[in-house]
Design a protein around this motif. Structure first.
Motif, mmCIF file in Angstrom:
data_model
loop_
_atom_site.group_PDB
_atom_site.id
_atom_site.type_symbol
_atom_site.label_atom_id
_atom_site.label_comp_id
_atom_site.label_asym_id
_atom_site.label_seq_id
_atom_site.Cartn_x
_atom_site.Cartn_y
_atom_site.Cartn_z
ATOM 1 N N ASP A 687 0.867 -1.174 0.000
ATOM 2 C CA ASP A 687 0.000 0.000 0.000
ATOM 3 C C ASP A 687 0.903 1.223 0.000
ATOM 4 O O ASP A 687 1.896 1.260 0.726
ATOM 5 C CB ASP A 687 -0.915 0.003 1.227
ATOM 6 C CG ASP A 687 -2.103 0.928 1.017
ATOM 7 O OD1 ASP A 687 -2.176 1.538 -0.057
ATOM 8 O OD2 ASP A 687 -2.952 1.023 1.932
ATOM 9 N N PHE A 688 0.581 2.209 -0.831
ATOM 10 C CA PHE A 688 1.476 3.342 -1.016
ATOM 11 C C PHE A 688 1.043 4.527 -0.172
ATOM 12 O O PHE A 688 -0.147 4.828 -0.040
ATOM 13 C CB PHE A 688 1.525 3.732 -2.499
ATOM 14 C CG PHE A 688 2.290 2.733 -3.323
ATOM 15 C CD1 PHE A 688 3.660 2.890 -3.510
ATOM 16 C CD2 PHE A 688 1.651 1.650 -3.898
ATOM 17 C CE1 PHE A 688 4.364 1.980 -4.264
ATOM 18 C CE2 PHE A 688 2.352 0.735 -4.647
ATOM 19 C CZ PHE A 688 3.722 0.893 -4.825
ATOM 20 N N LEU A 689 2.061 5.203 0.381
ATOM 21 C CA LEU A 689 1.846 6.328 1.278
ATOM 22 C C LEU A 689 2.497 7.574 0.685
ATOM 23 O O LEU A 689 3.661 7.543 0.293
ATOM 24 C CB LEU A 689 2.455 6.044 2.660
ATOM 25 C CG LEU A 689 2.437 7.191 3.671
ATOM 26 C CD1 LEU A 689 1.008 7.486 4.096
ATOM 27 C CD2 LEU A 689 3.303 6.837 4.879
ATOM 28 N N SER A 690 1.703 8.680 0.599
ATOM 29 C CA SER A 690 2.241 9.965 0.161
ATOM 30 C C SER A 690 2.512 10.824 1.393
ATOM 31 O O SER A 690 1.596 11.076 2.197
ATOM 32 C CB SER A 690 1.250 10.687 -0.752
ATOM 33 O OG SER A 690 1.070 9.983 -1.943
ATOM 34 N N VAL A 691 3.764 11.254 1.546
ATOM 35 C CA VAL A 691 4.155 12.108 2.673
ATOM 36 C C VAL A 691 4.493 13.478 2.099
ATOM 37 O O VAL A 691 5.287 13.577 1.164
ATOM 38 C CB VAL A 691 5.353 11.517 3.429
ATOM 39 C CG1 VAL A 691 5.708 12.405 4.623
ATOM 40 C CG2 VAL A 691 5.054 10.100 3.895
ATOM 41 N N PHE A 692 3.873 14.525 2.630
ATOM 42 C CA PHE A 692 4.048 15.855 2.054
ATOM 43 C C PHE A 692 4.435 16.847 3.131
ATOM 44 O O PHE A 692 4.262 16.615 4.333
ATOM 45 C CB PHE A 692 2.756 16.306 1.372
ATOM 46 C CG PHE A 692 1.589 16.446 2.310
ATOM 47 C CD1 PHE A 692 1.294 17.656 2.915
ATOM 48 C CD2 PHE A 692 0.793 15.342 2.584
ATOM 49 C CE1 PHE A 692 0.223 17.769 3.767
ATOM 50 C CE2 PHE A 692 -0.286 15.464 3.449
ATOM 51 C CZ PHE A 692 -0.578 16.678 4.043
ATOM 52 N N GLU A 693 5.002 17.964 2.668
ATOM 53 C CA GLU A 693 5.331 19.066 3.570
ATOM 54 C C GLU A 693 4.026 19.753 3.989
ATOM 55 O O GLU A 693 3.246 20.163 3.131
ATOM 56 C CB GLU A 693 6.238 20.078 2.870
ATOM 57 C CG GLU A 693 7.651 19.584 2.629
ATOM 58 C CD GLU A 693 8.465 19.500 3.912
ATOM 59 O OE1 GLU A 693 7.974 19.973 4.958
ATOM 60 O OE2 GLU A 693 9.580 18.949 3.869
ATOM 61 N N PRO A 694 3.766 19.887 5.276
ATOM 62 C CA PRO A 694 2.478 20.456 5.703
ATOM 63 C C PRO A 694 2.304 21.903 5.293
ATOM 64 O O PRO A 694 1.190 22.406 5.270
ATOM 65 C CB PRO A 694 2.503 20.297 7.226
ATOM 66 C CG PRO A 694 3.949 20.172 7.580
ATOM 67 C CD PRO A 694 4.610 19.479 6.426
ATOM 68 N N SER A 695 3.387 22.610 4.970
ATOM 69 C CA SER A 695 3.245 24.020 4.595
ATOM 70 C C SER A 695 2.829 24.201 3.141
ATOM 71 O O SER A 695 2.499 25.294 2.734
ATOM 72 C CB SER A 695 4.573 24.760 4.840
ATOM 73 O OG SER A 695 5.611 24.166 4.058
#
Length: 843
Positions: A687-695
């Motif tokens: 299962d793939f997870l996208s992690v992003f900068e909260p700003s």
């Protein structure tokens, strides 16, 4: 048995049969049966034709035996032996054996003959002229023979086919001596006729037979003439007529003039006459002169006299439709009055009339009717004017409509609200007592919506006006409508409200678990928005035989329903979910679920998109394990720690939950694990997870891969299309293009280098605009090896190089099975055949 005796008898009869018999011979001077005669002179033209052999008959000569008997007492000139009486040689029992001629009593119609009759009496005066010079054809007028007997009534027939001589024997002739009255003009051979019969073209219907020496002469009708000194005027009108009558043959009888008003005058001379007549009343009269000769023929001529009388009409009114309290001007036209007209009487339909004002130069008058104090329908009629003591009643009426004050109202809006943002509404308006079609002056549509397109129907007294577009949600009042009526503003009563809100919608978000054992169920997670009430379940298609249990709670924008149990191992599509919001709402989306009989497991993230510095929970579903499953391999990807399973339920169809923590950088990470079932390793997938900068602000889109079937064979061509399906988060401002990366990874995590193409383009790291994202694809061909592959995509926006989206798909590539006889064994077939033949030969 005495054989010699029988042999003797047989020999006897044989000899007897072999004895010679003498046959008769025609021409041997010996008449033998069946001969009737035989004089032996070999002559076929005498009374006994005996030329010998087949040429002679040795029968007594007769007409029709095909021999011409012209000696020894015979008189035949022909004999063709066919017993035919209608050819050029009539022979046979009734024939003459003489060459056919007209008058021989035989109708010679074949073999060159053209006779239609032949009675053999040599008479040319009967119905079949067959005497000397006859034609042996049915008698007719013009054949040159006077048919006076046997039904004929001809008295002459000179055969020249001329109907103008003394014996008319042409087409339509009579073959009787020409006389006046036979409808044939006798103009030659001593005849002097000008015409003959009523149908003669020389003087049709006018041919007569006078007692004079000249028969059948033309009698033409007499000629009439008329003229008038005036042909129109006002009554009483005096007209002087000149009338003349004449006859070409000098047989004039009388001349009569009918004035057309019931009066007439008769005079018996042809030199002409002058007659004066007075027309005392108006009208159009036809004065007719009739000339009559002594034979009864007549001629006529006429003159039209138009006589006018004084008249007047109500030509128009200044206004047929006006408001109460006002008047109207009646316009009158008159002519042929002896004096300027004065008013005698008029009816205005209630209100009084004013003074009559006339313009003699233009022969017009005006008079006022009104004012009218109340609304209603009125008729102006009964107008009478005076002409030197004579009352002239004017023609025409005028109908008036006196109206109350004009009004209008806002009646309704269409469609009925609420409406969704981006739409307009139509305002239904009623109006009454408007002089002209209403024109829009102003209206408040509410919000930023503007009015447009006023359309009015004067017959139904309704208008339609558009208000829109409404881009904001809320309730807005339609009011202060003002319409224009002849330059006067009319304020319309009433108001309507427009409610703008988003349309209700719902979506099937997921099914958990999506892989499970047969006999189990799955839970559907549904989200909804803009519902007026808490939705209730209507129906869903769970796929195959799975059923939906009654119930399922909805609250706070989400619903939970179950599909199952599934009794058959297969992959099913759950779709067509319907919720009730006062009316049925069909939810978007569908999910695939798999029921299986073999051991399985799957991993799913509770939140597939998280900000940097956070963790994500995961759930492992498993079923059909022979032993309690053991953790074999786990990877969270990135910098996250391995998951710690906080709880496990090892019952059939059980689950384990854990956490991947903590991710300290953005990116796309695959979370995958495997479990052991005794000696077997079960891959639970990724299962793939996208992690992003909260700003940052990103556009998230779900990309879908579609290849059918999901298992492909190397010899087959397979194409995996990539397309955008759903926009789920905010649009990234200013982003115009993106980089699409597509990778294919085998089950061991090794990237496979393969043809990743869209048409002729390599789409690995392919820059595209958002409008081009639909329709990307790549191929699977023989350069791939067998095995399981995870196909996934990464999409980055170009300016910031930020991860936007990812998606994955598992593809199984297999080897095509071979069937048939091995090629190395084909040479044995001819050897086997040779052995079989050798064995057979030895036997």
């Amino acid at each position: 048995m005495n054989r010699p005796h029988y042999l003797f008898i047989a020999l006897f009869f044989t000899m007897l049969l072999a004895s010679p018999v003498t046959a008769a011979v025609c021409g041997d001077s010996n008449p033998e049966f069946p001969e009737e005669c035989d004089d032996g002179d070999f002559d076929t033209s005498d009374s006994c034709p005996d030329a010998g052999g087949p040429a002679g008959a040795c029968l007594t000569a007769v007409c029709g035996d095909s021999y011409i008997w012209n000696t020894d007492g015979g008189t035949e000139t022909c004999d063709d032996g066919d017993s035919q009486l209608n050819d050029d040689c009539p022979d046979g029992a009734l024939g003459t054996c003489q060459s056919a001629v007209c008058g021989d009593g035989f109708v010679w119609s074949t073999d060159g003959g053209i006779e239609t009759c032949d009675d053999g009496d040599s008479d040319n005066s009967d119905s079949c002229p067959d005497g000397i010079g006859g034609i042996c054809a049915a008698a007719f007028c013009g054949d040159g023979f006077v048919w006076s007997t046997d039904g004929g009534i001809e008295t002459c027939d000179d055969g020249d086919s001329d109907n103008s001589d003394s014996c008319p024997d042409g087409a339509g002739g009579t073959c009787a001596a020409a006389v006046c009255g036979d409808n044939l003009v006798w103009s030659s051979d001593g005849g002097t006729e000008e015409c003959d019969g009523s149908s003669d073209a020389a003087c049709p219907g006018l041919c007569e037979t006078p007692a004079s020496a000249n028969p059948c002469m033309c009698n033409f009708p007499p000629i009439a003439f008329i003229s008038a000194d005036v042909t129109s005027g006002v009554a009483t009108l005096t007209v002087t007529f000149t009338a003349v009558c004449n006859d070409l043959e000098g047989s004039m009888d009388t001349c009569v003039i009918d004035f057309g008003d019931g009066d007439s005058h008769k005079f018996a001379f042809s030199a002409g006459g002058v007659i004066v007549h007075n027309y005392t009343s108006g009208g159009s009269f036809s004065a007719i002169v009739t000339a009559l000769d002594t034979t009864g023929l007549s001629g006529t001529v006429s003159e039209t006299i138009d006589v006018r009388e004084p008249q007047c009409v109500i030509s128009s009114v200044s206004s047929n439709r006006f408001y109460k309290g006002n008047s109207t001007i009646v316009n009158i036209a008159y002519n042929d009055f002896l004096i300027d007209p004065t008013l005698v009487a008029i009816s205005c339909g209630g209100p009084p009339e004013g003074a009559l004002a006339c313009n003699a130069g233009f022969e017009t008058c005006t008079i006022s009717c009104g004012p009218y104090p109340a609304a209603g329908s009125f008729t102006i009629d009964g107008l009478v004017l005076d002409d030197s003591g004579t009352s002239i009643v004017c023609t025409n009426d005028e109908d008036l409509e006196v109206m109350d004050d004009p009004i209008c109202s806002i009646d309704a809006v269409d469609p009925s609200t609420p409406i969704t943002p981006g739409l307009s509404v139509s305002i239904d308006i009623g109006f009454d007592n408007f002089i002209i079609d209403p024109l829009l002056t102003s209206i408040s549509c509410g919000s930023t919506a503007v009015p447009s397109g006023l359309l009015c129907d004067p017959f139904t007294e309704t208008c339609v006006l558009s208000c829109g577009v409404y881009n904001l949600e809320g309730s807005f009042d339609l009011e202060n409508l003002v319409l224009d009526n002849l330059g006067s503003p009319i304020f319309c009563s009433g108001s309507e409200s427009v409610v703008v809100s988003s349309a209700p919608a719902c979506t099937i978000d997921s099914a958990s678990p999506n892989v499970f054992s047969t006999g189990d169920s799955t839970t559907l997670n549904v989200s909804y928005t803009n519902f007026d009430v808490v939705p209730t379940f209507v129906g869903v298609d769970c796929g195959d035989i799975a059923v939906l249990p009654v119930g399922g709670p909805c609250a706070g924008g989400t619903c939970v329903f179950d599909c199952g149990p599934y009794l058959v191992a297969n992959t099913f599509t759950v779709s067509d979910l319907i919720l009730d919001n006062g009316s049925n709402v069909v939810c978007l989306g569908s999910v695939a679920v798999t029921a299986t009989d073999s051991a399985f497991c799957s991993v799913s993230l509770d939140d597939p998109t998280i900000p940097v510095g956070n963790s994500t929970d995961l759930t492992v579903n498993f079923g059909n394990f022979s032993l309690d499953p053991l953790l074999d391999h786990v990877s969270c990807g990135g910098s996250a720690d391995m998951p710690l399973f906080t709880s496990c339920d090892f019952a059939p169809g059980g689950t384990c939950t854990g956490t991947c923590a903590t991710y300290d950088s953005e990116g796309l990470f695959g979370v995958n694990l495997s479990l052991k079932d005794d000696l077997d390793t079960i891959n639970c997938g990724t299962d793939f997870l996208s992690v992003f900068e909260p700003s940052g602000t990103y556009e998230f889109q779900i990309f879908s891969f579609n290849v059918s079937p999901s298992s492909v064979i190397l010899s087959d061509a397979a194409v995996i299309p990539v397309s955008v399906s759903t926009l789920v988060k905010n649009l990234l401002s200013g982003v115009k293009a993106a980089v699409v990366e597509i990778e294919v990874i085998d089950s061991d995590g090794v990237t496979v280098v393969g043809p990743l193409r869209s048409g002729s383009k390599d789409i690995a790291a392919l820059p595209v605009t958002f409008d081009e994202l639909d329709g990307l694809s790549f191929d699977i061909d023989n350069s791939w090896s067998t095995g399981n592959y995870i196909v996934y995509s990464r999409v980055f926006n170009l300016p910031e190089d930020k991860l936007l989206v990812s998606a994955s798909r598992v593809i199984t590539v297999g080897q095509e099975k071979k069937t048939g006889i091995p090629e190395t064994s084909l040479f044995l077939i001819p050897m086997l055949l040779a052995v079989v033949l050798l064995v057979l030969k030895k036997r």
